[in-house]
Write a protein that holds these residues in place. Structure first.
Motif, PDB file in Angstrom:
ATOM      1  N   ARG A 185       0.830  -1.218   0.000  1.00  0.00           N
ATOM      2  CA  ARG A 185       0.000   0.000   0.000  1.00  0.00           C
ATOM      3  C   ARG A 185       0.856   1.257   0.000  1.00  0.00           C
ATOM      4  O   ARG A 185       0.475   2.279  -0.574  1.00  0.00           O
ATOM      5  CB  ARG A 185      -0.917   0.011   1.227  1.00  0.00           C
ATOM      6  N   HIS A 186       1.991   1.184   0.646  1.00  0.00           N
ATOM      7  CA  HIS A 186       2.842   2.367   0.771  1.00  0.00           C
ATOM      8  C   HIS A 186       4.189   2.126   0.096  1.00  0.00           C
ATOM      9  O   HIS A 186       5.233   2.428   0.646  1.00  0.00           O
ATOM     10  CB  HIS A 186       3.049   2.709   2.245  1.00  0.00           C
ATOM     11  N   ARG A 187       4.151   1.551  -1.082  1.00  0.00           N
ATOM     12  CA  ARG A 187       5.377   1.218  -1.789  1.00  0.00           C
ATOM     13  C   ARG A 187       6.131   2.477  -2.188  1.00  0.00           C
ATOM     14  O   ARG A 187       5.562   3.420  -2.740  1.00  0.00           O
ATOM     15  CB  ARG A 187       5.060   0.391  -3.040  1.00  0.00           C
ATOM     16  N   ALA A 188       7.426   2.471  -1.917  1.00  0.00           N
ATOM     17  CA  ALA A 188       8.244   3.633  -2.237  1.00  0.00           C
ATOM     18  C   ALA A 188       8.405   3.746  -3.752  1.00  0.00           C
ATOM     19  O   ALA A 188       8.372   2.751  -4.474  1.00  0.00           O
ATOM     20  CB  ALA A 188       9.615   3.493  -1.582  1.00  0.00           C
ATOM     21  N   PRO A 189       8.567   4.969  -4.266  1.00  0.00           N
ATOM     22  CA  PRO A 189       8.820   5.120  -5.702  1.00  0.00           C
ATOM     23  C   PRO A 189      10.128   4.444  -6.091  1.00  0.00           C
ATOM     24  O   PRO A 189      11.001   4.189  -5.254  1.00  0.00           O
ATOM     25  CB  PRO A 189       8.892   6.639  -5.888  1.00  0.00           C
ATOM     26  N   CYS A 190      10.262   4.177  -7.374  1.00  0.00           N
ATOM     27  CA  CYS A 190      11.407   3.419  -7.879  1.00  0.00           C
ATOM     28  C   CYS A 190      12.737   3.991  -7.423  1.00  0.00           C
ATOM     29  O   CYS A 190      13.626   3.259  -6.992  1.00  0.00           O
ATOM     30  CB  CYS A 190      11.359   3.382  -9.407  1.00  0.00           C
ATOM     31  N   GLU A 191      12.877   5.312  -7.488  1.00  0.00           N
ATOM     32  CA  GLU A 191      14.167   5.920  -7.156  1.00  0.00           C
ATOM     33  C   GLU A 191      14.533   5.802  -5.689  1.00  0.00           C
ATOM     34  O   GLU A 191      15.694   6.020  -5.316  1.00  0.00           O
ATOM     35  CB  GLU A 191      14.177   7.398  -7.573  1.00  0.00           C
ATOM     36  N   GLU A 192      13.576   5.437  -4.828  1.00  0.00           N
ATOM     37  CA  GLU A 192      13.863   5.301  -3.396  1.00  0.00           C
ATOM     38  C   GLU A 192      13.967   3.849  -2.942  1.00  0.00           C
ATOM     39  O   GLU A 192      14.315   3.592  -1.804  1.00  0.00           O
ATOM     40  CB  GLU A 192      12.760   5.997  -2.583  1.00  0.00           C
ATOM     41  N   ARG A 193      13.685   2.903  -3.831  1.00  0.00           N
ATOM     42  CA  ARG A 193      13.746   1.500  -3.439  1.00  0.00           C
ATOM     43  C   ARG A 193      15.196   1.013  -3.446  1.00  0.00           C
ATOM     44  O   ARG A 193      15.942   1.288  -4.384  1.00  0.00           O
ATOM     45  CB  ARG A 193      12.937   0.635  -4.411  1.00  0.00           C
ATOM     46  N   PRO A 194      15.604   0.287  -2.418  1.00  0.00           N
ATOM     47  CA  PRO A 194      16.977  -0.243  -2.406  1.00  0.00           C
ATOM     48  C   PRO A 194      17.120  -1.403  -3.374  1.00  0.00           C
ATOM     49  O   PRO A 194      16.233  -2.249  -3.498  1.00  0.00           O
ATOM     50  CB  PRO A 194      17.159  -0.699  -0.954  1.00  0.00           C
ATOM     51  N   LEU A 195      18.234  -1.433  -4.093  1.00  0.00           N
ATOM     52  CA  LEU A 195      18.567  -2.557  -4.963  1.00  0.00           C
ATOM     53  C   LEU A 195      20.078  -2.606  -5.075  1.00  0.00           C
ATOM     54  O   LEU A 195      20.697  -1.650  -5.559  1.00  0.00           O
ATOM     55  CB  LEU A 195      17.930  -2.401  -6.354  1.00  0.00           C
ATOM     56  N   ASP A 196      20.674  -3.682  -4.596  1.00  0.00           N
ATOM     57  CA  ASP A 196      22.124  -3.748  -4.561  1.00  0.00           C
ATOM     58  C   ASP A 196      22.692  -3.878  -5.957  1.00  0.00           C
ATOM     59  O   ASP A 196      22.037  -4.345  -6.892  1.00  0.00           O
ATOM     60  CB  ASP A 196      22.580  -4.917  -3.684  1.00  0.00           C
ATOM     61  N   ALA A 197      23.955  -3.459  -6.105  1.00  0.00           N
ATOM     62  CA  ALA A 197      24.616  -3.462  -7.407  1.00  0.00           C
ATOM     63  C   ALA A 197      24.753  -4.869  -7.964  1.00  0.00           C
ATOM     64  O   ALA A 197      24.717  -5.068  -9.184  1.00  0.00           O
ATOM     65  CB  ALA A 197      25.989  -2.791  -7.286  1.00  0.00           C
ATOM     66  N   ALA A 198      24.912  -5.876  -7.098  1.00  0.00           N
ATOM     67  CA  ALA A 198      25.076  -7.253  -7.572  1.00  0.00           C
ATOM     68  C   ALA A 198      23.826  -7.730  -8.308  1.00  0.00           C
ATOM     69  O   ALA A 198      23.924  -8.420  -9.326  1.00  0.00           O
ATOM     70  CB  ALA A 198      25.390  -8.173  -6.402  1.00  0.00           C
ATOM     71  N   THR A 199      22.641  -7.369  -7.804  1.00  0.00           N
ATOM     72  CA  THR A 199      21.407  -7.765  -8.472  1.00  0.00           C
ATOM     73  C   THR A 199      21.277  -7.098  -9.830  1.00  0.00           C
ATOM     74  O   THR A 199      20.892  -7.726 -10.816  1.00  0.00           O
ATOM     75  CB  THR A 199      20.192  -7.413  -7.600  1.00  0.00           C
ATOM     76  N   ALA A 200      21.626  -5.798  -9.898  1.00  0.00           N
ATOM     77  CA  ALA A 200      21.584  -5.087 -11.171  1.00  0.00           C
ATOM     78  C   ALA A 200      22.589  -5.688 -12.151  1.00  0.00           C
ATOM     79  O   ALA A 200      22.303  -5.821 -13.346  1.00  0.00           O
ATOM     80  CB  ALA A 200      21.874  -3.603 -10.948  1.00  0.00           C
ATOM     81  N   ALA A 201      23.775  -6.063 -11.660  1.00  0.00           N
ATOM     82  CA  ALA A 201      24.784  -6.679 -12.527  1.00  0.00           C
ATOM     83  C   ALA A 201      24.291  -8.016 -13.070  1.00  0.00           C
ATOM     84  O   ALA A 201      24.534  -8.357 -14.241  1.00  0.00           O
ATOM     85  CB  ALA A 201      26.089  -6.855 -11.767  1.00  0.00           C
ATOM     86  N   ALA A 202      23.591  -8.782 -12.238  1.00  0.00           N
ATOM     87  CA  ALA A 202      23.044 -10.061 -12.699  1.00  0.00           C
ATOM     88  C   ALA A 202      21.997  -9.839 -13.784  1.00  0.00           C
ATOM     89  O   ALA A 202      21.925 -10.590 -14.768  1.00  0.00           O
ATOM     90  CB  ALA A 202      22.449 -10.821 -11.518  1.00  0.00           C
ATOM     91  N   ARG A 203      21.170  -8.806 -13.620  1.00  0.00           N
ATOM     92  CA  ARG A 203      20.174  -8.491 -14.650  1.00  0.00           C
ATOM     93  C   ARG A 203      20.861  -8.083 -15.950  1.00  0.00           C
ATOM     94  O   ARG A 203      20.406  -8.434 -17.041  1.00  0.00           O
ATOM     95  CB  ARG A 203      19.264  -7.366 -14.160  1.00  0.00           C
ATOM     96  N   LEU A 204      21.938  -7.319 -15.828  1.00  0.00           N
ATOM     97  CA  LEU A 204      22.677  -6.907 -17.024  1.00  0.00           C
ATOM     98  C   LEU A 204      23.211  -8.121 -17.772  1.00  0.00           C
ATOM     99  O   LEU A 204      23.033  -8.247 -18.994  1.00  0.00           O
ATOM    100  CB  LEU A 204      23.828  -5.984 -16.611  1.00  0.00           C
ATOM    101  N   ARG A 205      23.892  -9.030 -17.066  1.00  0.00           N
ATOM    102  CA  ARG A 205      24.532 -10.167 -17.717  1.00  0.00           C
ATOM    103  C   ARG A 205      23.520 -11.165 -18.280  1.00  0.00           C
ATOM    104  O   ARG A 205      23.883 -12.004 -19.107  1.00  0.00           O
ATOM    105  CB  ARG A 205      25.473 -10.859 -16.734  1.00  0.00           C
ATOM    106  N   ALA A 206      22.282 -11.083 -17.842  1.00  0.00           N
ATOM    107  CA  ALA A 206      21.243 -11.970 -18.372  1.00  0.00           C
ATOM    108  C   ALA A 206      20.527 -11.367 -19.583  1.00  0.00           C
ATOM    109  O   ALA A 206      19.668 -12.014 -20.168  1.00  0.00           O
ATOM    110  CB  ALA A 206      20.219 -12.288 -17.280  1.00  0.00           C
ATOM    111  N   SER A 207      20.897 -10.143 -19.967  1.00  0.00           N
ATOM    112  CA  SER A 207      20.177  -9.435 -21.029  1.00  0.00           C
ATOM    113  C   SER A 207      20.769  -9.712 -22.404  1.00  0.00           C
ATOM    114  O   SER A 207      21.943 -10.068 -22.551  1.00  0.00           O
ATOM    115  CB  SER A 207      20.206  -7.925 -20.756  1.00  0.00           C
ATOM    116  N   ALA A 208      19.939  -9.516 -23.419  1.00  0.00           N
ATOM    117  CA  ALA A 208      20.399  -9.663 -24.798  1.00  0.00           C
ATOM    118  C   ALA A 208      21.381  -8.559 -25.166  1.00  0.00           C
ATOM    119  O   ALA A 208      22.285  -8.772 -25.980  1.00  0.00           O
ATOM    120  CB  ALA A 208      19.198  -9.641 -25.745  1.00  0.00           C
ATOM    121  N   VAL A 209      21.211  -7.373 -24.573  1.00  0.00           N
ATOM    122  CA  VAL A 209      22.130  -6.259 -24.851  1.00  0.00           C
ATOM    123  C   VAL A 209      23.548  -6.622 -24.419  1.00  0.00           C
ATOM    124  O   VAL A 209      24.522  -6.366 -25.132  1.00  0.00           O
ATOM    125  CB  VAL A 209      21.655  -4.980 -24.131  1.00  0.00           C
ATOM    126  N   TRP A 210      23.694  -7.254 -23.267  1.00  0.00           N
ATOM    127  CA  TRP A 210      25.021  -7.664 -22.802  1.00  0.00           C
ATOM    128  C   TRP A 210      25.640  -8.684 -23.760  1.00  0.00           C
ATOM    129  O   TRP A 210      26.806  -8.577 -24.141  1.00  0.00           O
ATOM    130  CB  TRP A 210      24.907  -8.245 -21.402  1.00  0.00           C
TER     131      TRP A 210
END
Length: 299
Positions: A185-210
């Motif tokens: 109900r009180h979800r923070a906007p995207c820019e305020e949500r925590p997301l560690d760099a390792a998770t973002a790196a995993a998403r990058l390496r799983a992408s077609a762009v990578w």
């Protein structure tokens, strides 16, 4: 106790095996996530049994606990061997004792049973839940040998109602449900949500762009990384298709199940010499400005 009553009791007890499997599986996934995201110093300082051991042992203990739950869940699902049933009884009995110790020694921390949503101090409901689960496991150990899969494959009305009642009882004793609903109900906007760099790196390496730009890179690890609002940037040394030295900059959007990934080539003078075009579908979702901050960011 008559034969009919005994058979009915065994049917109700066997119907709780899928409930136990579901709880063990959820606990496994949550503990693995805690161990991954809370590995930094103090990251698991408020997470259940982890606070009862020295900090350097917290992640290994959490992973060992997750492994034990996974083994028990798998054993209950595919076999009717007593070792898995009595192992489940022992696991929830020990969990009950641990929660009692937490309430006595560290009343400020949560049980950590299901990750961050279990961070509230251990209360009567959480403690009662482990007692009920212990009773369910003991009842399952008393029934005739049967795998959880066989119970699910063709449940009778009695088994279905008994399993549903067990789930409802566990849900009523789970404060995590209210916590999850409050967060949604009180979800923070995207820019305020925590997301560690390792998770973002995993998403990058799983992408077609990578995969399509990996051959341009001169190193396997990024030389810089930073976050701007809903984007995480990774900078790799590389060469352009013409052979010129460039920085290959990837941008990973931090929201959504299939986040957008962008790439740009930045020359030695800081000018963007090439970037992946933005599709119309991406611009409508608000992620088309991924490389607008490149001009202002200094490496």
């Amino acid at each position: 106790m008559s034969t009919e009553t005994t058979q009915m009791a065994q049917t109700i007890a066997a119907a709780q095996i899928p409930v136990l499997i579901a709880l063990l599986a959820l606990g496994t996934a949550a503990k693995i996530r805690i161990a991954r995201t809370g590995a930094e110093p103090g990251g698991m300082s408020g997470m259940g049994p982890a606070v009862l051991v020295p900090e350097r042992w917290r992640a290994p203990v959490m992973l060992c606990c997750a492994a034990g739950e996974a083994v028990l869940a798998g054993g209950l699902a595919v076999t009717g061997l007593p070792v898995f049933r009595w192992g489940t009884v022992m696991f929830f009995s020990v969990s009950t004792y641990v929660l009692w110790e937490l309430r006595r020694r560290r009343p400020d921390v949560g049980c950590g049973c299901f990750g961050e949503v279990s961070s509230a101090p251990v209360g009567a409901r959480s403690f009662a839940r482990t007692v009920v689960l212990t009773a369910m496991a003991a009842g399952a150990a008393w029934t005739v040998p049967a795998s959880g899969w066989s119970v699910l494959s063709g449940p009778s009305w009695t088994e279905g109602l008994a399993a549903a009642a067990g789930l409802l009882l566990i849900a009523a004793l789970s404060p995590e449900i209210e916590e999850t609903a409050a967060r949604l109900r009180h979800r923070a906007p995207c820019e305020e949500r925590p997301l560690d760099a390792a998770t973002a790196a995993a998403r990058l390496r799983a992408s077609a762009v990578w995969r399509s730009h990996r051959e341009w890179l001169s190193a396997a690890e990024p030389v810089d990384s930073w976050r701007e609002l809903c984007w995480r940037f990774f900078v790799y040394p590389g060469r352009s298709p013409a052979g010129e030295p460039v920085d290959v900059v990837f941008a990973v959007y931090l929201a959504g199940r299939k986040p957008a990934v962008r790439v740009a080539l930045v020359g030695p003078d800081g000018a963007v010499t090439g970037a992946e075009p933005v599709r119309a579908a991406d611009s409508s979702s608000g992620d088309s400005g991924g490389f607008q901050v490149l001009a202002t960011h200094e490496h």
